[in-house]
Design a protein around this motif. Structure first.
Motif, mmCIF file in Angstrom:
data_model
loop_
_atom_site.group_PDB
_atom_site.id
_atom_site.type_symbol
_atom_site.label_atom_id
_atom_site.label_comp_id
_atom_site.label_asym_id
_atom_site.label_seq_id
_atom_site.Cartn_x
_atom_site.Cartn_y
_atom_site.Cartn_z
ATOM 1 N N ALA A 171 0.231 -6.177 3.237
ATOM 2 C CA ALA A 171 0.005 -4.894 3.890
ATOM 3 C C ALA A 171 -0.348 -5.130 5.353
ATOM 4 N N SER A 173 2.462 0.224 -4.234
ATOM 5 C CA SER A 173 1.138 0.356 -4.845
ATOM 6 C C SER A 173 1.236 0.595 -6.349
ATOM 7 N N ASN A 229 -2.978 -9.575 4.996
ATOM 8 C CA ASN A 229 -2.686 -8.756 6.167
ATOM 9 C C ASN A 229 -1.638 -9.493 6.994
ATOM 10 N N PHE A 262 -7.590 -1.239 0.258
ATOM 11 C CA PHE A 262 -7.121 -0.272 -0.733
ATOM 12 C C PHE A 262 -6.418 -0.960 -1.894
ATOM 13 N N ILE A 263 -5.498 -1.878 -1.605
ATOM 14 C CA ILE A 263 -4.757 -2.482 -2.718
ATOM 15 C C ILE A 263 -5.661 -3.374 -3.567
ATOM 16 N N LYS A 274 -5.599 -1.041 4.559
ATOM 17 C CA LYS A 274 -4.577 -1.083 3.516
ATOM 18 C C LYS A 274 -4.817 -2.240 2.549
ATOM 19 N N CYS A 275 -5.244 -3.363 3.076
ATOM 20 C CA CYS A 275 -5.564 -4.504 2.213
ATOM 21 C C CYS A 275 -6.749 -4.175 1.299
ATOM 22 N N PHE A 284 -0.336 5.910 5.848
ATOM 23 C CA PHE A 284 -1.029 5.115 4.830
ATOM 24 C C PHE A 284 -0.863 5.848 3.503
ATOM 25 N N GLY A 285 0.074 5.393 2.694
ATOM 26 C CA GLY A 285 0.342 6.043 1.422
ATOM 27 C C GLY A 285 1.632 6.834 1.485
ATOM 28 N N ALA A 322 -4.819 -9.780 -1.300
ATOM 29 C CA ALA A 322 -4.192 -8.966 -0.267
ATOM 30 C C ALA A 322 -4.035 -9.814 0.988
ATOM 31 N N SER A 374 0.823 -1.213 0.000
ATOM 32 C CA SER A 374 0.000 0.000 0.000
ATOM 33 C C SER A 374 0.851 1.254 0.000
ATOM 34 N N LYS A 401 -2.040 7.039 -3.530
ATOM 35 C CA LYS A 401 -2.523 7.300 -2.181
ATOM 36 C C LYS A 401 -1.484 8.130 -1.443
#
Length: 329
Positions: free
Chosen positions: A174, A157, A193, A182-183, A179-180, A322-323, A191, A152, A299
């Motif tokens: 991630a 990303s 975790n 998002f990807i 975050k998972c 995050f990003g 994804a 992420s 992101k």
């Protein structure tokens, strides 16, 4: 005379950086000479690799800034630039001399619909890193399986999205459910975790025949697990090792024998090598239309206030950002 706010290091980091490792000072700037510009920071980049530099040499960093005074032909007042000048609110720059990392100040375009902050993120060092290292170093093939750690993040990303354009099966690692999610939203097939799931079991599920490419942004235990799942002749691109940046280097694991036995191909990628730096204009030109056409998404994790630079930097190592980490001055 103009004055600048400047963050500097109070001492060399020991383990995780702390707020009292940093000190904020004011600096009176000299009048401009011919060939110089005065810039004011708009957005400042924060990246984990800063942790590796001795603080006595100054805090490294790139920023998007606006020229507020100029005595340099070709650098008009009001234009935007990218400059490696560190954690500074204002700077006087000689446009003909290299700055941090040996890189000269660079004029950048203002593109409608795209934030200037992207030029230190998805259209800057992280995006150029992803584009060059994945597309031009790894020889990806349709149908191959790639695992991306720190998926992420600013580099990961973009790597994952580029991999999908090439027809690969993309698995991202991630550290949170958000975050998972998002990807997956930006196109990753799977994804994981890594804070909640067993990585080895998840990889067996999503890649039962093994992994062809590992894009490593993290190192550490994640690297150890993924290496064990690589197929023979698998390829690894080592882009970052954030898990080890705050650790003594003698704790780094030795993967010599697995590399030999599986005949793995492992490449490093250093974006600030002279040859790679020269490719920035070409790759940026390729990236801009991909973002304008919404074929790639970015992101950003934006922290407001120059005074919050240390706090935002520390968050890079705690997982709370995050990003792409950016401070809006």
């Amino acid at each position: 005379m103009a004055t600048a706010k400047v963050w500097s290091g109070r001492r060399q980091y020991e383990g995780l950086p702390k707020l009292d490792d940093f000190v904020l000072k004011e600096e009176v700037l000299p009048p401009l000479k011919d060939g110089e510009i005065l810039i004011e920071a708009l957005y400042l980049s924060l990246d984990p690799y800063y942790r590796l530099f001795p603080v006595k040499d100054g805090l490294p960093g790139e920023q998007v800034a606006r020229i507020i005074e100029s005595k340099a032909p070709g650098f008009p007042k009001g234009a935007l630039v990218c400059a490696h000048v560190g954690w500074r609110s204002k700077s006087v720059i000689d446009v003909n001399k290299p700055l941090g990392l040996g890189i000269k100040v660079e004029l950048i375009d203002e593109v409608p619909g795209l934030s200037p902050s992207l030029w230190i993120g998805a259209i800057g060092m992280p995006g150029v890193t992803a584009y060059m290292s994945f597309l031009e170093r790894l020889n990806p093939k349709k149908g191959e399986v790639i695992v991306v750690s720190a998926a992420s993040g600013a580099v990961g990303s973009i790597v994952g999205q580029l991999a999908k354009t090439q027809g690969l099966v993309v698995i991202g690692l991630a550290g949170s459910e958000d975050k998972c999610k998002f990807i997956e939203e930006i196109g990753f097939d799977h994804a994981i975790n890594y804070k909640k799931e067993n990585i080895a079991s998840a990889l067996d599920k999503y890649a039962p025949n093994g992994i062809d490419i590992f894009y490593d942004n993290v190192g550490g235990e994640i690297r150890d697990t993924v290496y064990s799942k690589l197929r023979e002749k698998g390829r690894v691109l080592v882009c970052g090792q954030i898990s080890a940046y705050n650790e003594p280097q003698d704790k780094v694991a030795n993967w010599y024998m697995p590399i030999v036995r599986k005949e793995l191909e492992i490449k490093g990628f250093y974006i600030f090598g002279d040859k790679n730096v020269k490719e920035f204009p070409r790759v940026r030109k390729a990236l801009v239309p991909l973002f304008k056409q919404n074929k790639l998404k970015a992101k950003e994790h934006i922290t407001n206030g120059f005074e919050n630079m240390p706090k935002a930097f520390i968050e890079l190592f705690t997982g709370s950002n995050f990003g792409k980490a950016v401070v809006k001055a």
